[in-house]
Structure formats: structure tokens, C-alpha cells
Design a protein around this motif. Structure first.
Motif, PDB file in Angstrom:
ATOM      1  N   ASP A 185       0.822  -1.219   0.000  1.00 34.89           N
ATOM      2  CA  ASP A 185       0.000   0.000   0.000  1.00 34.89           C
ATOM      3  C   ASP A 185       0.852   1.264   0.000  1.00 34.89           C
ATOM      4  OD1 ASP A 185      -2.625  -1.019  -0.111  1.00 34.89           O
ATOM      5  OD2 ASP A 185      -2.562  -1.549   2.003  1.00 34.89           O
ATOM      6  N   ARG A 186       2.166   1.110   0.006  1.00 33.18           N
ATOM      7  CA  ARG A 186       3.067   2.268  -0.038  1.00 33.18           C
ATOM      8  C   ARG A 186       3.632   2.462  -1.443  1.00 33.18           C
ATOM      9  NH1 ARG A 186       6.589   1.600   5.614  1.00 33.18           N
ATOM     10  NH2 ARG A 186       4.785   1.629   7.030  1.00 33.18           N
ATOM     11  N   VAL A 187       4.290   1.436  -1.975  1.00 31.24           N
ATOM     12  CA  VAL A 187       4.908   1.589  -3.303  1.00 31.24           C
ATOM     13  C   VAL A 187       3.977   1.145  -4.417  1.00 31.24           C
ATOM     14  CG1 VAL A 187       7.177   1.232  -2.286  1.00 31.24           C
ATOM     15  CG2 VAL A 187       6.001  -0.711  -3.301  1.00 31.24           C
ATOM     16  N   GLY A 188       2.931   0.382  -4.083  1.00 29.97           N
ATOM     17  CA  GLY A 188       1.984  -0.039  -5.101  1.00 29.97           C
ATOM     18  C   GLY A 188       2.185  -1.471  -5.568  1.00 29.97           C
ATOM     19  N   ARG A 189       1.236  -1.932  -6.361  1.00 32.51           N
ATOM     20  CA  ARG A 189       1.247  -3.321  -6.833  1.00 32.51           C
ATOM     21  C   ARG A 189       2.214  -3.508  -8.014  1.00 32.51           C
ATOM     22  NH1 ARG A 189      -2.175  -1.567  -2.967  1.00 32.51           N
ATOM     23  NH2 ARG A 189      -4.267  -2.477  -2.995  1.00 32.51           N
ATOM     24  N   ARG A 190       2.144  -2.575  -8.960  1.00 30.99           N
ATOM     25  CA  ARG A 190       2.902  -2.717 -10.212  1.00 30.99           C
ATOM     26  C   ARG A 190       4.412  -2.741  -9.993  1.00 30.99           C
ATOM     27  NH1 ARG A 190       4.367   0.696 -14.640  1.00 30.99           N
ATOM     28  NH2 ARG A 190       4.026  -0.320 -16.667  1.00 30.99           N
ATOM     29  N   PRO A 191       5.000  -1.839  -9.183  1.00 37.65           N
ATOM     30  CA  PRO A 191       6.442  -1.899  -8.974  1.00 37.65           C
ATOM     31  C   PRO A 191       6.906  -3.222  -8.363  1.00 37.65           C
ATOM     32  CG  PRO A 191       5.589   0.222  -8.269  1.00 37.65           C
ATOM     33  CD  PRO A 191       4.408  -0.648  -8.549  1.00 37.65           C
ATOM     34  N   LEU A 192       6.125  -3.765  -7.447  1.00 39.50           N
ATOM     35  CA  LEU A 192       6.497  -5.043  -6.841  1.00 39.50           C
ATOM     36  C   LEU A 192       6.500  -6.163  -7.882  1.00 39.50           C
ATOM     37  CD1 LEU A 192       4.603  -4.958  -3.408  1.00 39.50           C
ATOM     38  CD2 LEU A 192       7.010  -4.487  -3.860  1.00 39.50           C
ATOM     39  N   LEU A 193       5.513  -6.149  -8.773  1.00 45.25           N
ATOM     40  CA  LEU A 193       5.462  -7.168  -9.826  1.00 45.25           C
ATOM     41  C   LEU A 193       6.663  -7.063 -10.765  1.00 45.25           C
ATOM     42  CD1 LEU A 193       1.663  -7.106 -10.796  1.00 45.25           C
ATOM     43  CD2 LEU A 193       2.864  -8.914  -9.556  1.00 45.25           C
ATOM     44  N   LEU A 194       7.043  -5.844 -11.113  1.00 44.57           N
ATOM     45  CA  LEU A 194       8.170  -5.650 -12.028  1.00 44.57           C
ATOM     46  C   LEU A 194       9.487  -6.131 -11.407  1.00 44.57           C
ATOM     47  CD1 LEU A 194       7.251  -2.115 -13.427  1.00 44.57           C
ATOM     48  CD2 LEU A 194       7.239  -4.267 -14.706  1.00 44.57           C
ATOM     49  N   VAL A 195       9.742  -5.721 -10.186  1.00 36.88           N
ATOM     50  CA  VAL A 195      10.972  -6.147  -9.502  1.00 36.88           C
ATOM     51  C   VAL A 195      10.974  -7.660  -9.311  1.00 36.88           C
ATOM     52  CG1 VAL A 195      12.283  -5.993  -7.351  1.00 36.88           C
ATOM     53  CG2 VAL A 195      11.318  -3.929  -8.362  1.00 36.88           C
ATOM     54  N   GLY A 196       9.830  -8.198  -8.897  1.00 40.14           N
ATOM     55  CA  GLY A 196       9.736  -9.635  -8.669  1.00 40.14           C
ATOM     56  C   GLY A 196       9.978 -10.451  -9.925  1.00 40.14           C
ATOM     57  N   SER A 197       9.478  -9.981 -11.059  1.00 41.39           N
ATOM     58  CA  SER A 197       9.656 -10.706 -12.323  1.00 41.39           C
ATOM     59  C   SER A 197      11.131 -10.872 -12.662  1.00 41.39           C
ATOM     60  CB  SER A 197       8.955  -9.964 -13.462  1.00 41.39           C
ATOM     61  OG  SER A 197       7.580  -9.835 -13.236  1.00 41.39           O
ATOM     62  N   LEU A 198      11.862  -9.758 -12.626  1.00 44.98           N
ATOM     63  CA  LEU A 198      13.287  -9.813 -12.972  1.00 44.98           C
ATOM     64  C   LEU A 198      14.083 -10.588 -11.924  1.00 44.98           C
ATOM     65  CD1 LEU A 198      14.030  -6.237 -14.378  1.00 44.98           C
ATOM     66  CD2 LEU A 198      13.575  -8.359 -15.622  1.00 44.98           C
ATOM     67  N   GLY A 199      13.737 -10.396 -10.655  1.00 49.84           N
ATOM     68  CA  GLY A 199      14.446 -11.120  -9.600  1.00 49.84           C
ATOM     69  C   GLY A 199      14.292 -12.618  -9.725  1.00 49.84           C
ATOM     70  N   GLN A 200      13.076 -13.070  -9.996  1.00 43.24           N
ATOM     71  CA  GLN A 200      12.841 -14.503 -10.176  1.00 43.24           C
ATOM     72  C   GLN A 200      13.614 -15.025 -11.388  1.00 43.24           C
ATOM     73  OE1 GLN A 200       8.587 -16.017  -9.214  1.00 43.24           O
ATOM     74  NE2 GLN A 200       8.303 -13.858  -9.753  1.00 43.24           N
ATOM     75  N   ALA A 201      13.616 -14.249 -12.475  1.00 40.51           N
ATOM     76  CA  ALA A 201      14.319 -14.684 -13.684  1.00 40.51           C
ATOM     77  C   ALA A 201      15.812 -14.862 -13.411  1.00 40.51           C
ATOM     78  CB  ALA A 201      14.093 -13.678 -14.808  1.00 40.51           C
ATOM     79  N   VAL A 202      16.412 -13.919 -12.682  1.00 36.47           N
ATOM     80  CA  VAL A 202      17.850 -13.997 -12.387  1.00 36.47           C
ATOM     81  C   VAL A 202      18.157 -15.199 -11.494  1.00 36.47           C
ATOM     82  CG1 VAL A 202      19.760 -12.858 -11.194  1.00 36.47           C
ATOM     83  CG2 VAL A 202      18.265 -11.531 -12.694  1.00 36.47           C
ATOM     84  N   MET A 203      17.386 -15.375 -10.434  1.00 34.60           N
ATOM     85  CA  MET A 203      17.641 -16.497  -9.518  1.00 34.60           C
ATOM     86  C   MET A 203      17.461 -17.847 -10.216  1.00 34.60           C
ATOM     87  SD  MET A 203      18.610 -15.241  -6.644  1.00 34.60           S
ATOM     88  CE  MET A 203      19.340 -13.809  -7.452  1.00 34.60           C
ATOM     89  N   LEU A 204      16.422 -17.950 -11.033  1.00 32.99           N
ATOM     90  CA  LEU A 204      16.203 -19.196 -11.780  1.00 32.99           C
ATOM     91  C   LEU A 204      17.318 -19.422 -12.790  1.00 32.99           C
ATOM     92  CD1 LEU A 204      12.357 -18.920 -12.369  1.00 32.99           C
ATOM     93  CD2 LEU A 204      13.501 -20.702 -11.041  1.00 32.99           C
ATOM     94  N   GLY A 205      17.820 -18.334 -13.391  1.00 30.25           N
ATOM     95  CA  GLY A 205      18.931 -18.463 -14.327  1.00 30.25           C
ATOM     96  C   GLY A 205      20.179 -18.998 -13.651  1.00 30.25           C
ATOM     97  N   ILE A 206      20.442 -18.537 -12.430  1.00 27.46           N
ATOM     98  CA  ILE A 206      21.590 -19.041 -11.671  1.00 27.46           C
ATOM     99  C   ILE A 206      21.426 -20.524 -11.373  1.00 27.46           C
ATOM    100  CG2 ILE A 206      22.784 -18.904  -9.445  1.00 27.46           C
ATOM    101  CD1 ILE A 206      22.156 -15.894  -9.454  1.00 27.46           C
ATOM    102  N   MET A 207      20.228 -20.923 -10.947  1.00 27.18           N
ATOM    103  CA  MET A 207      19.972 -22.339 -10.653  1.00 27.18           C
ATOM    104  C   MET A 207      20.101 -23.185 -11.918  1.00 27.18           C
ATOM    105  SD  MET A 207      16.740 -21.887  -8.045  1.00 27.18           S
ATOM    106  CE  MET A 207      16.542 -23.642  -7.739  1.00 27.18           C
ATOM    107  N   ALA A 208      19.601 -22.659 -13.038  1.00 23.56           N
ATOM    108  CA  ALA A 208      19.717 -23.387 -14.308  1.00 23.56           C
ATOM    109  C   ALA A 208      21.180 -23.625 -14.653  1.00 23.56           C
ATOM    110  CB  ALA A 208      19.027 -22.602 -15.420  1.00 23.56           C
ATOM    111  N   PHE A 209      22.008 -22.611 -14.474  1.00 21.10           N
ATOM    112  CA  PHE A 209      23.440 -22.726 -14.772  1.00 21.10           C
ATOM    113  C   PHE A 209      24.100 -23.775 -13.877  1.00 21.10           C
ATOM    114  CE2 PHE A 209      27.861 -21.555 -14.072  1.00 21.10           C
ATOM    115  CZ  PHE A 209      28.327 -21.390 -15.369  1.00 21.10           C
ATOM    116  N   ILE A 210      23.819 -23.714 -12.582  1.00 26.42           N
ATOM    117  CA  ILE A 210      24.437 -24.645 -11.632  1.00 26.42           C
ATOM    118  C   ILE A 210      24.048 -26.085 -11.932  1.00 26.42           C
ATOM    119  CG2 ILE A 210      24.467 -25.381  -9.209  1.00 26.42           C
ATOM    120  CD1 ILE A 210      24.220 -22.408  -8.447  1.00 26.42           C
TER     121      ILE A 210
END
Length: 474
Positions: free
Chosen positions: A328-353
Motif C-alpha cells: 500500500d506504499r509503493v503499489g502493486r505494479r512496482p512489486l510485480l516488475l521487480v519480482g519478475s526480474l528477480g525470479q528470472a535472475v535467480m532461476l537463471g543461476i539455478m539453471a546454470f548450476i
């Protein structure tokens, strides 16, 4: 007077609203517990029912068929008979499913009870955030609706912890526990306790005021809205505002998702479908449903794999509180955007390992050196990004983004698609694991994280601070 019942901030009864939200959110706890309990029983079910990889996948994923059905029909049924009666039916289904899953003597019986439980999960997944959104003031609606996700992750955590403790007390999920029943049976029966609490609590909550207005029970709606304030003020004007958002010549129904002006499905429904599907296509439930199997495939023992699940559940809970603090402070959309890229990076690291991991003589992966630590950190980083973004925010937005006239109908469609995507991901993971290995599988889910970012950037509109009556169909 503010909207969404929308008593001035100093006037609404936070204690009562929070209590009602917590009771409704117990449906989310059962959603999480029912989803997570299967995690520690996969090997036992395979051995008990003598099933192959496909059969095991169906035993795990069968619940999701029920989820799709439950989510679809719960939304439309809730528009006909009310949110509260459907939630009570849901609680009863949870109890029967938990008992039946534990007593099953064959895959057929097990699948039947898991589908029944899935119908309850599907119903709870859409009705809990909808009910909370319909009783909550707009200023705190995001935080209260986020209770759904908090209770989901608490349910997952309790299921993981319960599985770990029961398996530890019996030296495995096939061991004999209380009164001679197997550990895996008790893992399912533990759900009866919170399901019974949910049932009792629902008997004391009021009906949603927005359903009451749609049903022509405006005096009751006024009474409910008044009961949510400290002053007990009259809300006749608010009732009229709610009524103004409904079509005068028809009650809300599935047909309302089609625009009378264009003859096509309202664009906002497609946005909801996109959010629902993409939450699943980044692979989160692969971690929740198959966590023990996944880490054993990476060389961990069954006990260590179950402990890793407990760690992941703890991270999930902790970062859901981050979402509650920020939504309720930063909003829904910014959290979704950050979360999307963060998940992609973490999954990419796991895929590599996992792609470059050594395969041992027994066919299992061997994470040499610090690879195991890096994989564990990346996995929990992935859970953290999901927990403060797509986990809670998707459910919050589905509960609030649709107009009053077709909220239930839109939720039915989005719920059907969300659980259909969940079923697809859950059924295909064992095949991916056998055919491609963990590395490529995680790479696929990482790619969907990028797709999710692009989708949110292009199509999702912020809903923070807007009342339910301000939501439009465009």
C-alpha cells in the motif's frame, strides 16, 4: 465520506475488520497446507500405490484439476448464493478431503479425495481475497488482502514442518506413526485441525456488503458496513454508490465479462488471466510440490531435502511480510516488475548450476564444492522475490481489479486459468526432469520471468488507493 465503505481512516474498526479478514484468510492457510503437504509424501505415494513417473505426477497434480473446477464454479456460485455460504461449503470439503486422502487404499481413491480438496483450494483461492477486498477500507485493502498470501505461506511452512517432524519421528514417510498408521497418512490428517477452525470461524462472519447490494438486500448491506466502524454510522450513500456500479436490469453473472458495447470479453479480464497464468509459469509450485524430490535429485538425503523445504518455507513467510509492508506504499505494479526480474535472475543461476553439475554413478546430480550452497541460496532468493511480489500481489489484484458487476465472474475465469496453468506445470515437471534435467527445466521457467516483466510493463495498471467502485472494465 470515503469509499469502499469508506469511512474516514480514524473511524473504521480496524480490530473487527482484521478479525474478519483473518478468519477468511484461514482459507488461504488451508490452500497452502493442502498444496504443501503433498511435498513430503511423494515417495511414499509412489511406493504405496506402485506408480510410475506419470502416475506419480498425476497423484500430485490431480488436486489441481479440482482447483480449476472449484475456482471456476465458486466465483459464479458466490454471485448467486453469497460469499459466506460458499466458504462454509469449502471448509467442509477441506475436512473430508484431508480425512479421505489419508485413508485411501488406491490411487483412484486418493485422486478422488485430492480432487475434492482441490475444489476447496480453488474456491478459497479466489473467494478469500475477494471477500477481504469487499469489506476492507481502500487505504489498507492491499495489506489486508495480502493476508491471503501470508496465510498461504504459513500453511506451506506448517505443512513442511509437520512433514519433517512426522517423518523424523518415524525414520521416513513410510514409517509407522501413531496407532499403527503410516507417517504419510498422518501428514494429511493434520489438516483436519485448521480446517475445523476455519469452519467454526466462518459461522460468525457477516456476508459481503457488495453481494448483499447485488442481491437487493440493501438494509443488510448498510448494517454490515456500519458494523465495520467505531461510530456505527449510516452508510445509505455508500450502498447507493455500490448499486450505481451494477447493471439495473440484471444480477451479476458470467455473461457480464462480455462487453455489451463491443460484444467481446472486457480487456481487464485478459489482464487478470495473464497475471494468473504467469504467476505459475515461473515455476513456483515446482519448488513447493516437488521440493523434496528436487533436492534429492541434486544429491540431498530425504531428511536433508525436507529440512531445505522448511528453510524455504521460512524465507517465504519472512518476505511475505515485506510485501505487506510495501504493497500500500509503493503499489502493486512496482512489486510485480521487480519480482519478475528477480525470479528470472535467480532461476537463471539455478539453471546454470544444475546444467553443469556432475552426474554420479547412481544417476543423481552431484553439486561439488560450493555449488550446493550457491544453489540453495539462489533457490531461496527465488522464493524471496516471489514472496514479496507475484505471490501476494497477483491475488490482491485479482480480488480488487474488476468492477462490481463481474468481479465474481472474472475471478471464476482467472481462477480456472490459474489452476489450469498450475496443473500444466506440475504435470510436466517430472517429464522435464526425466527428459531434460534440472538445468534446462529451470532455464524455461527463467524465460517466463522475463515474459512476466514485459507483460506487467505493457498491460498492468496500478490499483493502489482506488476504491472498488472506481474500478472500470477498460
Amino acid at each position: 465520506m470515503q469509499s469502499n465503505g469508506e469511512q474516514p481512516a480514524q473511524d473504521y474498526s480496524l480490530g473487527r475488520i482484521l478479525l474478519l479478514s483473518l478468519i477468511a484468510a484461514l482459507g488461504g492457510f488451508l490452500f497452502g497446507f493442502d498444496s504443501g503437504v503433498i511435498n513430503g509424501t511423494v515417495d511414499a505415494l509412489r511406493e504405496t500405490f506402485n506408480s510410475d513417473a506419470v502416475g506419480t505426477g498425476f497423484n500430485v497434480a490431480s488436486m489441481l484439476l479440482g482447483c480449476a473446477v472449484g475456482a471456476f464454479f465458486a466465483g459464479t456460485l458466490a454471485d448467486k448464493i453469497g460469499r459466506k455460504p460458499v466458504l462454509i461449503i469449502t471448509a467442509v470439503a477441506f475436512i473430508i478431503s484431508a480425512w479421505g486422502s489419508g485413508i485411501s487404499a488406491s490411487s483412484g481413491q486418493f485422486v478422488f479425495f485430492r480432487i475434492l480438496g482441490g475444489m476447496a483450494v480453488g474456491a478459497a483461492s479466489i473467494l478469500t481475497p475477494a471477500y477481504i477486498s469487499e469489506i476492507a477500507p481502500s487505504a489498507i485493502r492491499g495489506r489486508l488482502a495480502s493476508l491471503q498470501q501470508l496465510m498461504i505461506v504459513l500453511g506451506l511452512f506448517v505443512a513442511f514442518l509437520s512433514n519433517y517432524l512426522i517423518a523424523g519421528a518415524t525414520d521416513g514417510s513410510m514409517g509407522s506413526f501413531w496407532w499403527g498408521f503410516s507417517a504419510w497418512q498422518w501428514m494429511f490428517w493434520m489438516e483436519i485441525i485448521p480446517a475445523s477452525l476455519f469452519f467454526v470461524g466462518l459461522l460468525f462472519i457477516p456476508e459481503s456488503p457488495r453481494f448483499l447490494v447485488a442481491a437487493g438486500r440493501e438494509s443488510e448491506a448498510n448494517s454490515v458496513l456500519s458494523s465495520l466502524t467505531i461510530s456505527g454510522a449510516d452508510f445509505s450513500a455508500k450502498v447507493k454508490e455500490i448499486r450505481s456500479t451494477l447493471l439495473k436490469d440484471s444480477k451479476p453473472g458470467l455473461k457480464d465479462v462480455i462487453s455489451r458495447a463491443t460484444g467481446k470479453i472486457h480487456p481487464i479480464v485478459w489482464v487478470g488471466v495473464g497475471l494468473a497464468v504467469l504467476q505459475q509459469f515461473t515455476g513456483i509450485n515446482v519448488v513447493f510440490y516437488y521440493g523434496a524430490v528436487l533436492w534429492q535429485a541434486a544429491g540431498f538425503t530425504e531428511g536433508d531435502a525436507l529440512m531445505v523445504n522448511v528453510i524455504g518455507g521460512t524465507v517465504n513467510v519472512a518476505f511475505t511480510f515485506v510485501a505487506i509492508a510495501l504493497i500500500d506504499r509503493v503499489g502493486r505494479r512496482p512489486l510485480l516488475l521487480v519480482g519478475s526480474l528477480g525470479q528470472a535472475v535467480m532461476l537463471g543461476i539455478m539453471a546454470f548450476i544444475f546444467y553443469f553439475a556432475t552426474v554420479g554413478a547412481d544417476g543423481n546430480l552431484m553439486l561439488e564444492g560450493n555449488s550446493g550452497i550457491y544453489a540453495l541460496l539462489a533457490a531461496n532468493g527465488y522464493i524471496a522475490f516471489f514472496a514479496f511480489s507475484w505471490g501476494p500481489v497477483m491475488w490482491v489484484m485479482l480480488g480488487e481489479m474488476f468492477p462490481n458487476q463481474f468481479r465474481g465472474a472474472a475471478l471464476a475465469i482467472c481462477g480456472l486459468m490459474q489452476w489450469g496453468a498450475n496443473f500444466l506445470i506440475t504435470m510436466t515437471f517430472p517429464v522435464f526432469l526425466d527428459s531434460f534435467g534440472l538445468g534446462i527445466s529451470y532455464g524455461i521457467y527463467a524465460a517466463f520471468g522475463v515474459v512476466a516483466y514485459i507483460f506487467v510493463k505493457k498491460f498492468v495498471t496500478e490499483t493502489k488507493g482506488r476504491t472498488l467502485e472506481e474500478m472500470t472494465s477498460s
